[in-house]
Design an enzyme around this catalytic site. Structure first.
Site, PDB file in Angstrom:
ATOM      1  N   ASN A   9      37.471  38.096  32.101  1.00  0.00           N
ATOM      2  CA  ASN A   9      38.702  37.776  32.596  1.00  0.00           C
ATOM      3  C   ASN A   9      38.396  37.268  34.073  1.00  0.00           C
ATOM      4  OD1 ASN A   9      41.225  37.431  33.625  1.00  0.00           O
ATOM      5  ND2 ASN A   9      41.995  39.508  33.277  1.00  0.00           N
ATOM      6  N   LYS A  11      40.230  36.012  36.272  1.00  0.00           N
ATOM      7  CA  LYS A  11      41.300  36.171  37.122  1.00  0.00           C
ATOM      8  C   LYS A  11      41.202  34.977  38.446  1.00  0.00           C
ATOM      9  CE  LYS A  11      41.537  41.076  36.564  1.00  0.00           C
ATOM     10  NZ  LYS A  11      41.960  42.380  36.829  1.00  0.00           N
ATOM     11  N   HIS A  95      48.725  40.764  30.080  1.00  0.00           N
ATOM     12  CA  HIS A  95      48.018  41.377  31.309  1.00  0.00           C
ATOM     13  C   HIS A  95      48.881  42.088  32.229  1.00  0.00           C
ATOM     14  CE1 HIS A  95      45.138  42.305  34.216  1.00  0.00           C
ATOM     15  NE2 HIS A  95      44.179  42.158  33.456  1.00  0.00           N
ATOM     16  N   GLU A  97      48.744  42.625  35.304  1.00  0.00           N
ATOM     17  CA  GLU A  97      49.016  41.950  36.209  1.00  0.00           C
ATOM     18  C   GLU A  97      50.382  41.085  36.074  1.00  0.00           C
ATOM     19  OE1 GLU A  97      45.085  40.676  37.244  1.00  0.00           O
ATOM     20  OE2 GLU A  97      44.404  42.696  37.692  1.00  0.00           O
ATOM     21  N   GLU A 167      44.091  48.489  28.174  1.00  0.00           N
ATOM     22  CA  GLU A 167      43.839  48.513  29.679  1.00  0.00           C
ATOM     23  C   GLU A 167      44.704  49.147  30.327  1.00  0.00           C
ATOM     24  OE1 GLU A 167      41.467  44.546  30.552  1.00  0.00           O
ATOM     25  OE2 GLU A 167      43.537  44.203  30.980  1.00  0.00           O
ATOM     26  N   GLY A 173      40.460  47.296  38.153  1.00  0.00           N
ATOM     27  CA  GLY A 173      40.253  46.995  39.510  1.00  0.00           C
ATOM     28  C   GLY A 173      39.809  48.011  40.184  1.00  0.00           C
ATOM     29  N   SER A 212      37.684  48.611  34.550  1.00  0.00           N
ATOM     30  CA  SER A 212      36.277  48.877  35.238  1.00  0.00           C
ATOM     31  C   SER A 212      35.244  49.081  34.435  1.00  0.00           C
ATOM     32  CB  SER A 212      36.603  50.405  35.916  1.00  0.00           C
ATOM     33  OG  SER A 212      37.726  50.062  37.168  1.00  0.00           O
TER      34      SER A 212
HETATM   35  P1  PGA Z   1      38.569  45.034  35.894  1.00  0.00           P
HETATM   36  O1  PGA Z   1      39.602  44.242  35.263  1.00  0.00           O
HETATM   37  O2  PGA Z   1      37.406  45.126  34.972  1.00  0.00           O
HETATM   38  O3  PGA Z   1      38.095  44.412  37.173  1.00  0.00           O
HETATM   39  O4  PGA Z   1      38.846  46.501  36.228  1.00  0.00           O
HETATM   40  C1  PGA Z   1      39.823  44.287  33.836  1.00  0.00           C
HETATM   41  C2  PGA Z   1      41.054  43.285  33.517  1.00  0.00           C
HETATM   42  O5  PGA Z   1      41.903  43.163  34.351  1.00  0.00           O
HETATM   43  O6  PGA Z   1      41.210  42.872  32.471  1.00  0.00           O
END
Ligand code: PGA
Length: 249
Positions: A9, A11, A95, A97, A167, A173, A212
């Site tokens: 992903n 982003k 997601h 976010e 997640e 992140g 992560s």
């Molecule tokens: P990350 O993000 O691996 O940077 O923690 C995962 C995601 O948001 O799908």
């Protein structure tokens, strides 16, 4: 046997040139070491580039979001038909976010899920609890609510052609991944929730862990019986690191 899936992903990162560079590097990584299915989800603006550059490869392309509406006066939105048209196979829906920053609720996520399937693409449905919810001990209630919103409108049969990504919001992140045991517990809960309606569909459902994931922790996460791969953010922007995660799967 569930085929492992690792999806990157990206982003809102990268320029057109950086996207092309990363895609070309990823194509080089393909080989016998990587047995999992691999998908990348670049920003909308570069989806066509990605489809073109990956044409000769086995890598799949996915989108990070979609509009729930099929067509019409929705300035700035992108429909499922358009994503299908440019060559997407996967679409991430729900997601955290999107849920948090763009106020998408469970019902909207369910409608997006169905819009994706209506165009014969595969939704990657993200679910996960916040830190506050985990500390309150309501992780399973939150995951159940997020899953049930989709089950209610789409039915369990829809999960035969879907992927779920667990997640935990506190792991995204932050560099602080869930432990393999924490991930396994929630993955087993998700599979159990689906098997309550249909055992066979539950047994075939791919459940990815996200939050992560990096080369250093991928193997132990993917070793858990209900973890079928990963949804990878930050670490998917570095080809070598992402390649090692894919190899671990
Ligand atoms: P990350 O993000 O691996 O940077 O923690 C995962 C995601 O948001 O799908």
């Amino acid at each position: 046997m569930r085929k492992r899936l690792v999806a990157g992903n990206w982003k809102m990162h990268g320029s057109r040139a950086e996207t092309a560079k990363l895609l070309n590097e990823l194509v080089q990584l393909e080989g016998p070491k990587i047995k999992a299915e691999v998908a990348v989800c670049p920003p909308f603006a570069y989806l066509s580039d990605a489809v073109r550059l990956l044409k000769e490869s086995t890598l799949q392309v996915g989108a990070q979001n979609v509009c729930a509406e099929p067509v019409g006066a929705f300035t700035g939105e992108i429909s499922a038909a358009m994503l299908k048209d440019v060559g997407c196979r996967y679409v991430i829906v729900g997601h955290s976010e999107r849920r948090t920053l763009f106020h998408e609720d469970d019902q909207l996520v369910a409608r997006k899920f169905m819009a994706v399937q209506a165009h014969k693409m595969v939704p990657i449905l993200c679910v996960g609890e916040s830190l506050e919810e985990r500390e309150r001990g309501v992780t399973e209630q939150v995951i159940a609510r997020q899953l049930d919103a989709v089950l209610t409108v789409a039915g369990v049969a829809a999960f035969a052609d879907a992927v779920v990504a667990y997640e935990p919001v506190w792991a995204i992140g932050t560099g602080k991944n869930a432990t393999p045991e924490q991930a396994q517990d929630v993955h087993a809960f998700i599979r159990g929730r689906i098997s309550g309606r249909d055992d066979k569909i539950a047994a075939g459902l791919r459940i990815l862990y996200g939050g992560s994931v990096k080369a250093a922790n991928a193997a132990e996460l993917f070793a858990k019986p209900d973890v079928d791969g990963g949804l990878v953010g930050g670490a998917s922007l570095k080809s070598e690191e992402f390649g090692r995660i894919c190899a671990a799967a």
